[in-house]
Design an enzyme around this catalytic site. Structure first.
Site, mmCIF file in Angstrom:
data_model
loop_
_atom_site.group_PDB
_atom_site.id
_atom_site.type_symbol
_atom_site.label_atom_id
_atom_site.label_comp_id
_atom_site.label_asym_id
_atom_site.label_seq_id
_atom_site.Cartn_x
_atom_site.Cartn_y
_atom_site.Cartn_z
ATOM 1 C CG ASP A 86 -1.932 -1.063 1.299
ATOM 2 O OD1 ASP A 86 -3.117 -0.782 1.069
ATOM 3 O OD2 ASP A 86 -1.555 -2.218 1.555
ATOM 4 C CD GLU A 111 -6.888 3.325 2.062
ATOM 5 O OE1 GLU A 111 -6.708 2.799 0.961
ATOM 6 O OE2 GLU A 111 -7.367 2.720 3.035
ATOM 7 C CG ASP A 174 -7.820 2.621 -2.463
ATOM 8 O OD1 ASP A 174 -6.794 2.177 -1.920
ATOM 9 O OD2 ASP A 174 -8.974 2.400 -2.062
ATOM 10 C CB ILE A 176 -3.563 -1.838 -2.278
ATOM 11 C CG1 ILE A 176 -2.159 -2.018 -2.868
ATOM 12 C CG2 ILE A 176 -4.309 -3.183 -2.304
ATOM 13 C CD1 ILE A 176 -1.365 -3.156 -2.248
ATOM 14 C CG ASP A 177 -10.476 -0.376 -3.488
ATOM 15 O OD1 ASP A 177 -10.700 -0.148 -2.295
ATOM 16 O OD2 ASP A 177 -11.376 -0.648 -4.316
ATOM 17 C CB THR A 179 -5.572 -3.692 2.031
ATOM 18 O OG1 THR A 179 -5.432 -2.398 1.449
ATOM 19 C CG2 THR A 179 -4.230 -4.126 2.585
ATOM 20 C CG HIS A 273 -16.109 -3.982 3.680
ATOM 21 N ND1 HIS A 273 -15.012 -3.973 2.852
ATOM 22 C CD2 HIS A 273 -15.611 -3.980 4.951
ATOM 23 C CE1 HIS A 273 -13.908 -3.976 3.580
ATOM 24 N NE2 HIS A 273 -14.250 -3.984 4.857
ATOM 25 C CB SER A 297 -10.820 -4.187 -4.849
ATOM 26 O OG SER A 297 -10.788 -4.841 -6.096
ATOM 27 C CE LYS A 300 -17.362 -4.787 -4.666
ATOM 28 N NZ LYS A 300 -16.129 -5.166 -3.946
ATOM 29 N NE ARG A 314 -18.511 0.086 -0.542
ATOM 30 C CZ ARG A 314 -17.603 -0.874 -0.473
ATOM 31 N NH1 ARG A 314 -17.620 -1.861 -1.318
ATOM 32 N NH2 ARG A 314 -16.661 -0.831 0.445
ATOM 33 C CG ASP A 326 -12.622 2.995 -0.762
ATOM 34 O OD1 ASP A 326 -11.655 2.316 -1.153
ATOM 35 O OD2 ASP A 326 -12.829 3.264 0.435
HETATM 36 N N1 LIG Z 1 -17.139 -1.112 7.381
HETATM 37 C C1 LIG Z 1 -16.934 -0.813 6.124
HETATM 38 N N2 LIG Z 1 -17.971 -0.606 5.279
HETATM 39 C C2 LIG Z 1 -17.780 -0.314 3.991
HETATM 40 N N3 LIG Z 1 -16.552 -0.208 3.419
HETATM 41 C C3 LIG Z 1 -15.482 -0.400 4.202
HETATM 42 C C4 LIG Z 1 -15.605 -0.715 5.568
HETATM 43 N N4 LIG Z 1 -14.361 -0.858 6.073
HETATM 44 C C5 LIG Z 1 -13.500 -0.633 5.053
HETATM 45 N N5 LIG Z 1 -14.181 -0.348 3.933
HETATM 46 C C6 LIG Z 1 -13.664 0.008 2.616
HETATM 47 O O1 LIG Z 1 -13.889 -1.033 1.705
HETATM 48 C C7 LIG Z 1 -12.811 -1.027 0.789
HETATM 49 C C8 LIG Z 1 -12.720 -2.337 0.074
HETATM 50 O O2 LIG Z 1 -13.827 -2.454 -0.759
HETATM 51 P P1 LIG Z 1 -14.632 -3.801 -0.940
HETATM 52 O O3 LIG Z 1 -15.451 -3.988 0.286
HETATM 53 O O4 LIG Z 1 -15.468 -3.476 -2.132
HETATM 54 O O5 LIG Z 1 -13.636 -4.867 -1.168
HETATM 55 C C9 LIG Z 1 -11.627 -0.703 1.660
HETATM 56 O O6 LIG Z 1 -10.637 -0.146 0.861
HETATM 57 P P2 LIG Z 1 -9.081 -0.456 1.197
HETATM 58 O O7 LIG Z 1 -8.877 -1.903 1.015
HETATM 59 O O8 LIG Z 1 -8.432 0.399 0.176
HETATM 60 O O9 LIG Z 1 -8.829 0.012 2.592
HETATM 61 C C10 LIG Z 1 -12.187 0.288 2.678
HETATM 62 O O10 LIG Z 1 -11.991 1.625 2.299
HETATM 63 MG MG LIG Z 2 -10.106 1.283 -0.856
HETATM 64 MG MG LIG Z 3 -6.559 1.085 -0.038
HETATM 65 MG MG LIG Z 4 -7.289 0.733 3.525
#
Ligand SMILES: Nc1ncnc2c1ncn2[C@@H]1O[C@H](COP(=O)(O)O)[C@@H](OP(=O)(O)O)[C@H]1O
Ligand SMILES: [Mg+2]
Ligand SMILES: [Mg+2]
Ligand SMILES: [Mg+2]
Length: 389
Positions: A86, A111, A174, A176-177, A179, A273, A297, A300, A314, A326
């Site tokens: 990241d 980020e 971002d 790494i989206d 992570t 999430h 990430s 999608k 979402r 994001d």
């Molecule tokens: N409780 C939560 N609800 C929704 N999104 C969240 C979350 N906690 C983290 N995320 C976000 O969800 C992203 C990942 O997306 P997805 O859920 O589509 O895989 C994360 O990005 P990072 O991995 O860049 O931190 C983070 O920003």
């Molecule tokens: Mg992200």
């Molecule tokens: Mg990220």
């Molecule tokens: Mg993150």
């Protein structure tokens, strides 16, 4: 391999009416929009740079992911993790973008920040990141630069401290989206977009683990099992996909299906999430038969832009604030492929308000034909859920 575990903890017109009643434009309006389109800005130079730096960052991430999987340290991380990749990806993109546009003001909303890396005890991690960035830059040879020091890397990471906003240009990154997907060995994306006067004008999604062939349906017989996709879009110019190894770009389009029963939908791999009960209620109302496709990430958005699925739902828990990095790149990749991205009330996402998006309840994505039915199902499901509490 070291991983730092890090806790991170309107008066707009609704799109509902826009989708339910398509109105023909009067002649005068048509000709004025022609005039407007002929003076639309081109972001070709910025797009070329964004593709180049995102691909470079993908190279860095791939290298780390291999090592991560081998050393099996990912099981240590339970909360939102941040890895050397990241930081390395953010340092690399920030540094390279400044090299690409040396005479322009630089603003990057990203980020990560260097706070944890400046703590005593993080020196080894910082050195590892610095080595990674230098190796990746050297492997490309594109930026004729002397070796970066740890201080240069800290400075590059903190180049991403901009707050964005509605004036001027801001890169949105971002590094790494997904992570969590990255650590698991699953999907992740390097997501880079450019805002101009508060609007997303270009977006690039590098998805190193995403197959080039569709991820929905039966692809056992597909002859192409290559992975690594680069999606890119510029406002008014469509969305394209190429392989990260450098194939010719192909124009992509969201699915054309009109019958929601045939739709399949994406949601986050991480149960925390998004509200899965709500998604399944919506899917039921739409008559969706296929089970949800759960991937991490903004991959999608990329998959949706080429028609792999039809809907992305979402619904974060109450109080969660979505960040612009994001969704900025993903949303333009989908809209330029003919899709629609709104909040749960049908309002377009507003990227001009700083680091956060102010949303009504969640984010929904689909094609123009399915959006009215989806909005109706979302509205009814939200009401049902609220009344059952
Ligand atoms: N409780 C939560 N609800 C929704 N999104 C969240 C979350 N906690 C983290 N995320 C976000 O969800 C992203 C990942 O997306 P997805 O859920 O589509 O895989 C994360 O990005 P990072 O991995 O860049 O931190 C983070 O920003
Ligand atoms: Mg992200
Ligand atoms: Mg990220
Ligand atoms: Mg993150």
């Amino acid at each position: 391999m070291t991983i730092i575990s890090c806790l991170r903890t309107v008066s707009k017109p609704s799109l509902i009416s826009q989708f339910s009643k398509p109105k023909p434009k009067p002649k005068t309006q048509q000709s004025s929009s022609l005039v407007v389109s002929s003076i639309v800005m081109s972001y070709d130079k910025e797009l070329a740079a964004a593709k180049k730096v995102a691909s470079l960052a993908a190279r860095l991430c791939l290298k780390v992911q291999k090592a991560l999987l081998q050393s099996d340290v990912q099981s240590k991380n339970d909360k939102s993790p941040v890895t050397v990749a990241d930081y390395g990806s953010q340092a690399l993109v920030s540094f390279a973008l400044q090299k690409e546009f040396p005479s322009e003001p630089f603003s990057l909303v990203a980020e990560e920040d260097s706070k944890d890396l400046r703590q005593s005890g993080a020196q080894e991690t910082l050195e590892r990141i610095t080595k990674l960035v230098n190796e990746t830059l050297a492997s490309d040879g594109a930026y004729n630069t002397s070796t970066l020091s740890t201080e240069d890397v800290i400075r590059a990471i903190d180049g991403g401290k901009s707050e964005g906003g509605s004036h001027g240009r801001h890169w949105v990154l971002d590094p790494i989206d997904g992570t969590k997907g990255f650590v698991r060995g699953d999907q992740y994306a390097i997501a880079l977009a450019l805002l101009d006067e508060g609007k997303v004008v270009l977006g690039v999604l590098a998805c190193p683990n995403l197959p080039l062939a569709s991820i929905v349906g039966d692809n056992q017989h597909s002859s192409n099992n290559e992975v690594g996709c680069l999606f890119f879009a510029q406002v008014g110019a469509g969305t394209y996909m190429q392989s990260l190894s450098g194939s010719l770009p192909v124009k992509v389009q969201v699915t054309a299906i009109e019958n929601s029963e045939e739709a399949s939908f994406f949601e986050s791999y991480e149960a925390a999430h998004s509200n899965r009960d709500l998604s399944s209620l919506i899917a039921k109302k739409l008559g969706v038969k296929a089970p949800p496709v759960r991937i991490d990430s903004q991959a999608k958005y990329g998959a949706l832009s080429r028609g792999d699925g039809a809907i992305y739902l979402r619904f974060p828990r109450k109080g969660y604030r979505e960040k612009i990095w994001d969704h900025a790149a993903g949303s333009i990749v989908v809209t330029e492929a003919g899709g629609v991205v709104t909040d749960a009330a049908g309002y377009p996402l507003d990227f001009s308000k700083g680091k956060h998006l102010n949303l009504q309840a969640g984010i929904i994505v689909t094609n123009q034909k399915l959006m009215p039915a989806l909005l109706k199902a979302v509205k009814e499901s939200l009401e049902e859920q609220a009344s059952s509490l």
